[in-house]
Design a protein around this motif. Sequence first.
Motif, mmCIF file in Angstrom:
data_model
loop_
_atom_site.group_PDB
_atom_site.id
_atom_site.type_symbol
_atom_site.label_atom_id
_atom_site.label_comp_id
_atom_site.label_asym_id
_atom_site.label_seq_id
_atom_site.Cartn_x
_atom_site.Cartn_y
_atom_site.Cartn_z
ATOM 1 N N THR A 167 49.074 35.703 34.584
ATOM 2 C CA THR A 167 50.342 35.463 35.274
ATOM 3 C C THR A 167 50.578 36.418 36.430
ATOM 4 O O THR A 167 51.506 36.215 37.223
ATOM 5 C CB THR A 167 51.508 35.577 34.279
ATOM 6 O OG1 THR A 167 51.487 36.879 33.674
ATOM 7 C CG2 THR A 167 51.386 34.514 33.197
ATOM 8 N N ARG A 168 49.733 37.463 36.551
ATOM 9 C CA ARG A 168 49.896 38.431 37.632
ATOM 10 C C ARG A 168 48.768 38.354 38.660
ATOM 11 O O ARG A 168 48.722 39.152 39.592
ATOM 12 C CB ARG A 168 49.951 39.850 37.055
ATOM 13 C CG ARG A 168 51.051 40.043 36.015
ATOM 14 C CD ARG A 168 50.986 41.420 35.391
ATOM 15 N NE ARG A 168 51.943 41.565 34.310
ATOM 16 C CZ ARG A 168 52.060 42.667 33.554
ATOM 17 N NH1 ARG A 168 51.270 43.695 33.777
ATOM 18 N NH2 ARG A 168 52.962 42.716 32.596
ATOM 19 N N ARG A 175 46.021 40.439 31.994
ATOM 20 C CA ARG A 175 46.948 41.225 32.806
ATOM 21 C C ARG A 175 46.367 41.558 34.178
ATOM 22 O O ARG A 175 46.829 42.471 34.847
ATOM 23 C CB ARG A 175 47.331 42.508 32.068
ATOM 24 C CG ARG A 175 48.055 42.243 30.747
ATOM 25 C CD ARG A 175 48.343 43.515 29.979
ATOM 26 N NE ARG A 175 48.979 43.227 28.706
ATOM 27 C CZ ARG A 175 50.295 43.130 28.526
ATOM 28 N NH1 ARG A 175 51.106 43.273 29.564
ATOM 29 N NH2 ARG A 175 50.802 42.872 27.343
ATOM 30 N N ILE A 176 45.352 40.829 34.576
ATOM 31 C CA ILE A 176 44.711 41.102 35.859
ATOM 32 C C ILE A 176 45.698 40.857 36.999
ATOM 33 O O ILE A 176 46.353 39.819 37.070
ATOM 34 C CB ILE A 176 43.471 40.215 36.053
ATOM 35 C CG1 ILE A 176 42.425 40.521 34.974
ATOM 36 C CG2 ILE A 176 42.862 40.421 37.438
ATOM 37 C CD1 ILE A 176 41.216 39.611 35.022
ATOM 38 N N GLY A 177 45.791 41.837 37.888
ATOM 39 C CA GLY A 177 46.620 41.678 39.072
ATOM 40 C C GLY A 177 45.803 41.229 40.262
ATOM 41 O O GLY A 177 46.298 40.522 41.133
ATOM 42 N N ARG A 178 44.534 41.645 40.304
ATOM 43 C CA ARG A 178 43.655 41.224 41.385
ATOM 44 C C ARG A 178 42.206 41.406 40.952
ATOM 45 O O ARG A 178 41.896 42.234 40.106
ATOM 46 C CB ARG A 178 43.923 42.020 42.655
ATOM 47 C CG ARG A 178 43.707 43.528 42.491
ATOM 48 C CD ARG A 178 43.929 44.243 43.798
ATOM 49 N NE ARG A 178 43.764 45.686 43.612
ATOM 50 C CZ ARG A 178 43.746 46.559 44.625
ATOM 51 N NH1 ARG A 178 43.876 46.120 45.867
ATOM 52 N NH2 ARG A 178 43.600 47.840 44.388
ATOM 53 N N ASN A 204 46.578 30.443 37.085
ATOM 54 C CA ASN A 204 46.942 31.792 37.489
ATOM 55 C C ASN A 204 48.075 31.690 38.507
ATOM 56 O O ASN A 204 48.762 30.674 38.584
ATOM 57 C CB ASN A 204 45.719 32.511 38.058
ATOM 58 C CG ASN A 204 44.635 32.710 37.002
ATOM 59 O OD1 ASN A 204 44.859 33.323 35.972
ATOM 60 N ND2 ASN A 204 43.450 32.154 37.249
ATOM 61 N N GLN A 205 48.276 32.722 39.303
ATOM 62 C CA GLN A 205 49.320 32.725 40.326
ATOM 63 C C GLN A 205 48.717 32.952 41.707
ATOM 64 O O GLN A 205 49.330 33.577 42.569
ATOM 65 C CB GLN A 205 50.353 33.817 40.004
ATOM 66 C CG GLN A 205 51.126 33.598 38.721
ATOM 67 C CD GLN A 205 51.998 32.357 38.797
ATOM 68 O OE1 GLN A 205 52.674 32.127 39.788
ATOM 69 N NE2 GLN A 205 51.985 31.557 37.739
ATOM 70 N N ILE A 206 47.508 32.449 41.927
ATOM 71 C CA ILE A 206 46.788 32.690 43.173
ATOM 72 C C ILE A 206 47.461 31.939 44.318
ATOM 73 O O ILE A 206 47.705 30.735 44.235
ATOM 74 C CB ILE A 206 45.321 32.242 43.042
ATOM 75 C CG1 ILE A 206 44.641 33.026 41.916
ATOM 76 C CG2 ILE A 206 44.570 32.455 44.352
ATOM 77 C CD1 ILE A 206 43.287 32.503 41.540
ATOM 78 N N ARG A 207 47.754 32.680 45.382
ATOM 79 C CA ARG A 207 48.385 32.087 46.552
ATOM 80 C C ARG A 207 47.360 31.348 47.399
ATOM 81 O O ARG A 207 46.192 31.701 47.427
ATOM 82 C CB ARG A 207 49.055 33.179 47.402
ATOM 83 C CG ARG A 207 50.054 34.039 46.634
ATOM 84 C CD ARG A 207 51.168 33.207 46.015
ATOM 85 N NE ARG A 207 52.106 34.039 45.273
ATOM 86 C CZ ARG A 207 53.102 33.550 44.528
ATOM 87 N NH1 ARG A 207 53.260 32.248 44.431
ATOM 88 N NH2 ARG A 207 53.924 34.365 43.895
ATOM 89 N N GLY A 208 47.807 30.341 48.110
ATOM 90 C CA GLY A 208 46.919 29.550 48.931
ATOM 91 C C GLY A 208 46.201 30.344 49.997
ATOM 92 O O GLY A 208 45.082 30.013 50.385
ATOM 93 N N ASN A 209 46.816 31.406 50.471
ATOM 94 C CA ASN A 209 46.176 32.215 51.499
ATOM 95 C C ASN A 209 45.530 33.478 50.932
ATOM 96 O O ASN A 209 45.120 34.355 51.673
ATOM 97 C CB ASN A 209 47.191 32.618 52.575
ATOM 98 C CG ASN A 209 48.342 33.427 51.984
ATOM 99 O OD1 ASN A 209 48.412 33.607 50.774
ATOM 100 N ND2 ASN A 209 49.245 33.882 52.842
ATOM 101 N N GLY A 210 45.441 33.569 49.632
ATOM 102 C CA GLY A 210 44.919 34.791 49.035
ATOM 103 C C GLY A 210 43.624 34.614 48.289
ATOM 104 O O GLY A 210 43.134 35.536 47.660
#
Length: 367
Positions: A308-309, A282-285, A339-345
């Motif tokens: 997923t977060r 459940r990790i968000g960041r 995961n759902q890691i964004r390219g700029n994140g």
Amino acid sequence: MDWGISRGFSLLCSIVITTSCLVKENQEGVHLDCRFNGMTSLNGQPTGKGASVDLSHSGISAPPDSPETGLVDSKFTNLSYNLLKTLIENAFLGLQQLQTLDLSHNRVSAIQNKTFVGLTSLRTLRLGFNRLREVMAEVFYGLDQLTTLQLNHNELSVIENNTFDGLTSLQRLNLQSNTILTLEVQAFKGLSALTVLDLSGNKLRYKHSSLPERVFAALRSLQELYIQDNNQDGIGDYPTNVFNDLAALKRLSIDSFHDVYFGADFAQLQSLQNLDIDSNCRIGRLQNKSFDGLKSTCLQSIRIIHCTRLFNIEAVYVDEDDDSVHLAQCVEHLDVSMNQIRGNGLGLLGVLPRFKSLKSLRIQLVS
């Protein structure tokens, strides 16, 4: 050696066969394949001494009436995939050379105290995939040579104090996929030799009512702990004074929270090499502070997947003035895929040069 079908005769090794079995003899001794023989009771099954006997898939629903009408004293006995419901006291008395006993995939809901008395050579006991709701403290009495115990896929809800006391040689304990909600504080008392403990897939909550302080204190030799796929609501934080006794631990598979934080209670895990968060994530960041307690631990592998977060990962320990062993310096295998890691994140990309020992990297970016 050729297999033969035997009925009602004595072999040189003193096995008396009263039901159809395939017989094979080699340097280890006589091996009996008595699967699918249609017997409903262990009475009348082969008796004597041998190397192995397979009585799986035979419809057996009752243990022997007495040790004299029992089983071949073999090194390996397979009673899996039968219909056994209750294991009675002294059910296996006399099987002094038995090293592996497979009772998995039955309907066992009750084991009487001292059921396994006399199994002085037993090393492996398989009781998985049954219907056990409780295990009393004296059930495993006398099994001081046992090294592997499988109790996975049952219906256990509580592991009581002293349940495994006396199993001084036990190295592997599988409690996976029960309904365990509570571990009593002395649940693992006496397991000084245990190296692998699997508690995954239960209903444990990351709070002291479920995981009391120092519940793992007796496990000084533990090297692998699997406690993932619990804590389904994802609420809370890692309870204090639970994991800090595990100085020998090398692998930890665990659940997580939105703002995951491995704090001071993980600082004692000086031997930890592998950290896995790949179930119920459940990790968000991930932030610098997320790994504060592991700052001086030389992790070789970090696996954080199926979150997923998880949209962002910050740089991990890049402070030039920090003299401690940086997390990045030891890591050889890093997996943050699926995961759902964004390219700029992915702030981690900016510090990858600090991963001097990195041998494999898995990153999957979402556009």
